[in-house]
Design a protein around this motif. Structure first.
Motif, PDB file in Angstrom:
ATOM      1  N   ILE A 163      36.806  14.767  41.084  1.00 57.59           N
ATOM      2  CA  ILE A 163      36.624  16.354  40.611  1.00 57.59           C
ATOM      3  C   ILE A 163      36.345  17.661  41.789  1.00 57.59           C
ATOM      4  O   ILE A 163      35.448  18.228  41.387  1.00 57.59           O
ATOM      5  N   ALA A 164      36.865  16.598  42.603  1.00 62.11           N
ATOM      6  CA  ALA A 164      37.178  18.531  43.550  1.00 62.11           C
ATOM      7  C   ALA A 164      38.165  18.032  44.856  1.00 62.11           C
ATOM      8  O   ALA A 164      38.243  16.170  44.455  1.00 62.11           O
TER       9      ALA A 164
ATOM     10  N   ALA B 274      37.591  16.582  30.573  1.00 61.81           N
ATOM     11  CA  ALA B 274      37.847  15.920  32.169  1.00 61.81           C
ATOM     12  C   ALA B 274      39.131  15.829  32.220  1.00 61.81           C
ATOM     13  O   ALA B 274      40.348  16.157  33.193  1.00 61.81           O
ATOM     14  N   LEU B 275      39.837  14.945  31.597  1.00 60.14           N
ATOM     15  CA  LEU B 275      41.701  14.921  31.655  1.00 60.14           C
ATOM     16  C   LEU B 275      42.837  15.977  31.348  1.00 60.14           C
ATOM     17  O   LEU B 275      43.465  16.274  32.208  1.00 60.14           O
ATOM     18  N   ILE B 276      41.971  16.619  30.290  1.00 60.52           N
ATOM     19  CA  ILE B 276      42.947  17.793  29.941  1.00 60.52           C
ATOM     20  C   ILE B 276      42.811  18.960  31.029  1.00 60.52           C
ATOM     21  O   ILE B 276      43.839  19.222  31.249  1.00 60.52           O
ATOM     22  N   THR B 277      41.534  18.744  31.788  1.00 57.68           N
ATOM     23  CA  THR B 277      41.533  19.834  32.927  1.00 57.68           C
ATOM     24  C   THR B 277      42.154  19.360  33.842  1.00 57.68           C
ATOM     25  O   THR B 277      42.714  20.107  34.058  1.00 57.68           O
ATOM     26  N   THR B 278      42.162  17.751  33.870  1.00 56.01           N
ATOM     27  CA  THR B 278      42.827  17.340  35.063  1.00 56.01           C
ATOM     28  C   THR B 278      44.127  17.429  35.147  1.00 56.01           C
ATOM     29  O   THR B 278      45.719  17.678  36.162  1.00 56.01           O
ATOM     30  N   LEU B 279      44.594  17.356  33.688  1.00 55.90           N
ATOM     31  CA  LEU B 279      46.280  17.010  33.549  1.00 55.90           C
ATOM     32  C   LEU B 279      46.692  18.548  33.325  1.00 55.90           C
ATOM     33  O   LEU B 279      47.911  18.469  33.905  1.00 55.90           O
TER      34      LEU B 279
ATOM     35  N   GLY C  60      33.525  24.198  41.205  1.00 61.49           N
ATOM     36  CA  GLY C  60      32.905  24.764  40.128  1.00 61.49           C
ATOM     37  C   GLY C  60      33.891  24.853  39.113  1.00 61.49           C
ATOM     38  O   GLY C  60      33.559  25.135  37.698  1.00 61.49           O
ATOM     39  N   LYS C  61      34.865  25.219  39.815  1.00 63.61           N
ATOM     40  CA  LYS C  61      36.116  25.183  38.764  1.00 63.61           C
ATOM     41  C   LYS C  61      36.559  24.241  37.802  1.00 63.61           C
ATOM     42  O   LYS C  61      36.651  24.274  36.549  1.00 63.61           O
ATOM     43  N   PHE C  62      36.349  22.900  38.719  1.00 60.57           N
ATOM     44  CA  PHE C  62      36.568  21.978  37.239  1.00 60.57           C
ATOM     45  C   PHE C  62      35.755  21.626  36.548  1.00 60.57           C
ATOM     46  O   PHE C  62      35.902  21.417  35.178  1.00 60.57           O
ATOM     47  N   THR C  63      34.590  22.119  36.707  1.00 59.91           N
ATOM     48  CA  THR C  63      33.437  21.614  35.673  1.00 59.91           C
ATOM     49  C   THR C  63      33.504  22.991  34.507  1.00 59.91           C
ATOM     50  O   THR C  63      33.469  22.498  33.796  1.00 59.91           O
ATOM     51  N   SER C  64      33.428  24.494  34.732  1.00 63.74           N
ATOM     52  CA  SER C  64      33.643  25.245  33.826  1.00 63.74           C
ATOM     53  C   SER C  64      34.947  25.009  32.558  1.00 63.74           C
ATOM     54  O   SER C  64      35.012  25.475  31.640  1.00 63.74           O
TER      55      SER C  64
ATOM     56  N   THR D 286      36.087  21.620  32.108  1.00 62.83           N
ATOM     57  CA  THR D 286      35.688  20.789  31.668  1.00 62.83           C
ATOM     58  C   THR D 286      35.063  20.977  30.722  1.00 62.83           C
ATOM     59  O   THR D 286      34.322  21.094  29.307  1.00 62.83           O
ATOM     60  N   PHE D 287      33.949  22.164  30.796  1.00 62.47           N
ATOM     61  CA  PHE D 287      32.381  22.434  29.940  1.00 62.47           C
ATOM     62  C   PHE D 287      33.106  23.730  28.377  1.00 62.47           C
ATOM     63  O   PHE D 287      33.061  22.925  27.474  1.00 62.47           O
ATOM     64  N   ILE D 288      34.471  24.198  28.930  1.00 57.09           N
ATOM     65  CA  ILE D 288      34.451  25.281  28.027  1.00 57.09           C
ATOM     66  C   ILE D 288      35.759  24.720  27.128  1.00 57.09           C
ATOM     67  O   ILE D 288      35.429  24.139  26.215  1.00 57.09           O
TER      68      ILE D 288
END
Ligand code: SF4
Ligand code: SF4
Lengths: 192, 356
Positions: B110-111, B269-274, B301-305, B307-309
């Motif tokens: 997450i960071a 979260a997975l899509i954000t990560t990959l 913050g970037k990861f969370t936002s 993920t949220f979107i």
């Protein structure tokens, strides 16, 4: 017998088969609504009922009311037209004779059982004196007991502000013999 | 003090703390929030207002209290086990769903790492293969629930869930082959590292730019994996009521529901990560003197936002696209997305070889 069979072409075109253009078009619409409603609630059609009420037409048949003459007495002459025409048999009138000659008959008691009423409006049409109307705009009647729906004369009658023509006020309306049915509704339903 | 620091330095303690942090402060709150947001957002899409009545006194908090109300309601509801149900399987089925939804977060950073410390529960070497293994377990929840409830609707739901599983599982794996080739590993930390680079110092080398086709296919597979529209045949609200968990009530039902929403967050979260660079903030390398804490905060913050979107996007998709029949799901999986995924793999391989 020979039937003509019409073959409908259901083969997917490339655009259909790809799904993505279709989904994009759909998303365009849902997102437009989403953002408009998130930002400004522009398209929202919800009426939040107890706080907001839906506007009703002036001709909407709501709860009944009994109208008043200029001099403050009830217009109703206890002719039993409405009671006779009522398909639900929910109007109960008792006529009485008024000491004043110009008034003649008047309803000593005038009860409408709003639970039985089918809101057909025939009573309003039958009345020769325009004494009963259904234009109060009260569209939701919800009470806790059966008795609360029995609207008596004094609950149905209009509010009346005394003026120079006044001869009769609310206090002068002769009470029905059965005092019980004239008592204000225990659920505090205001007389109009 | 010394003792406390030593205690905190134990890797076991750190792992527990990380798990608690990611689950209790990230996945669960976001998941529960999504249960409300799903209703609010779908209302916005359909020109309604959505839930706003739950209140404490006159305080309504724009519907926020519905989260608490829902939780309270399901705690106090009777927990029924239908007659003839297999008690043991019926009881453990929700755990399968929940566990597989939650386990995804184990490998998601997450960071960015600070020195040796990683903001990631475990950076297992097989990486994404672990994800494939875990997500396939999730379908057991549906199948067990369906088979053990002694209800025909539930049985249908379970069967459909397994039918759906064999249609998406194949291209789920294949769609990531290209990604593995581009970044040269299946390990999550390496993939995220790789996405920190930029082309010409301008375009971040995110998965979505290197593997656009892979992104679409993988996203589709994951939506199918969460069993939400357009792939909600296992739940099939219009035909089989709630599908595999139709007999459940109370807290067990809630765990299925919560698992679904945590799975949404997990997918995001997975899509954000990959595909969206994970915690990598683009163009941050220009600012070399940035303090470490600020960088970490920005990354989080970037990861969370993102993920949220992406959670929002999934919900938007759900309220846009009509449902596939499950034979259509299969046709889509085997006849369309599987060839696309294979093509993507081959083309990626050719390009990589050509460039090298
Ligand atoms: S509206 Fe119809 S049913 Fe109701 S009191 Fe009048 S005549 Fe009777
Ligand atoms: S309300 Fe009208 S119709 Fe009914 S008894 Fe009175 S005058 Fe007659």
């Amino acid at each position: 017998m020979k039937f003509k069979v019409k073959k409908v072409d259901r083969s997917e075109g490339l655009k259909e088969a790809l799904y993505i253009p279709g989904i994009a078009v759909g998303l365009k619409h849902t997102m437009r609504h989403f953002f408009r409603n998130i930002i400004s609630k522009k398209d929202v059609v919800t009426i939040q009922y107890p706080e907001e009420e839906r506007p009703v037409s002036r001709r909407w048949r709501g709860r009944h009311r009994l109208t008043r003459r200029d001099d403050g007495f009830l217009k109703c002459v206890a002719c039993y037209m409405c009671e006779t025409v009522c398909p639900a048999k929910c109007i109960h009138i008792e006529a009485g004779e008024h000491p004043d000659f110009s008034v003649e008959k008047y309803p000593v008691s005038f009860d409408i059982d709003e639970l039985r009423c089918v809101f057909c409006g025939l009573c309003v049409e039958a009345c020769p004196k325009q004494a009963i109307r259904m234009d109060t705009g009260v569209i939701g009647m919800a009470y806790h007991s059966r008795e609360s729906f029995n609207f008596t004369r004094d609950l149905l009658r209009d509010a009346y502000t005394p003026n120079e023509k006044t001869k009769y006020t609310d206090a002068d309306l002769p009470k029905p013999p059965d005092q019980q049915s004239a008592l204000p509704n225990s659920h505090g339903i205001p007389a109009l | 003090m010394q003792l406390v620091l030593e205690f905190l330095a134990l890797s076991f303690v750190q792992d527990v703390l990380k798990i608690l942090f990611i689950l209790l402060l990230f996945a669960m709150p976001l998941g529960t929030f999504m249960t409300l947001m799903e209703r609010k957002w779908s209302a916005a899409v359909q020109d309604r207002i959505g839930p706003n009545r739950a209140n404490i006194g006159s305080y309504r908090g724009r519907g926020l209290l519905h989260i608490a109300a829902d939780a309270l309601k399901s705690i106090f509801k009777e927990d029924l086990i239908p007659r003839g149900a297999d008690k043991f399987l019926y009881t453990i089925a929700p755990f399968f769903s929940f566990m597989s939804a939650v386990a995804v977060f184990a490998i998601i950073p997450i960071a960015g790492p600070i020195g040796d410390f990683k903001f990631q529960v475990t950076d297992v070497q097989p990486g994404l293969l672990f994800i494939f293994a875990i997500t396939s377990l999730g379908v057991y929840g549906a199948v067990l629930a369906g088979a053990s409830s002694n209800s025909k609707f539930a049985l249908f739901g379970g069967t459909r869930a397994s039918a759906q599983m064999i249609s998406y599982e194949v291209f789920l794996g294949l769609s990531l082959m290209g990604l593995f080739m581009v970044y040269g590993s299946t390990q999550v930390s390496i993939i995220v590292e790789g996405q920190g680079e930029h082309w010409f110092g301008l375009i971040p080398k995110w998965g979505v730019f290197t593997q656009p086709l892979g992104f679409v296919v993988f996203f589709t597979a994951l939506i199918a994996e969460t069993k939400r529209a357009p792939f909600d045949a296992p739940e099939g609200e219009s035909e089989i009521v709630a599908g595999y968990f139709v007999e459940y009530s109370g807290m067990r039902w809630s765990s299925f529901m919560l698992a679904e929403y945590i799975a949404i967050v997990g997918v995001a979260a997975l899509i954000t990560t990959l595909f969206f660079g994970g915690y990598q903030v683009p163009w941050l390398y220009h600012w070399e003197s940035a303090p470490q804490w600020l960088v970490t905060l920005l990354q989080f913050g970037k990861f969370t936002s993102f993920t949220f979107i992406l959670c929002w996007f999934q919900i938007q998709i759900r309220w846009t696209v009509p449902k596939f029949r499950f034979d259509q799901t299969m046709a889509l999986g085997w006849k369309k997305l599987l060839p696309v995924a294979l093509l993507n793999t081959v083309v990626t391989a050719i390009i990589i070889v050509a460039l090298a």
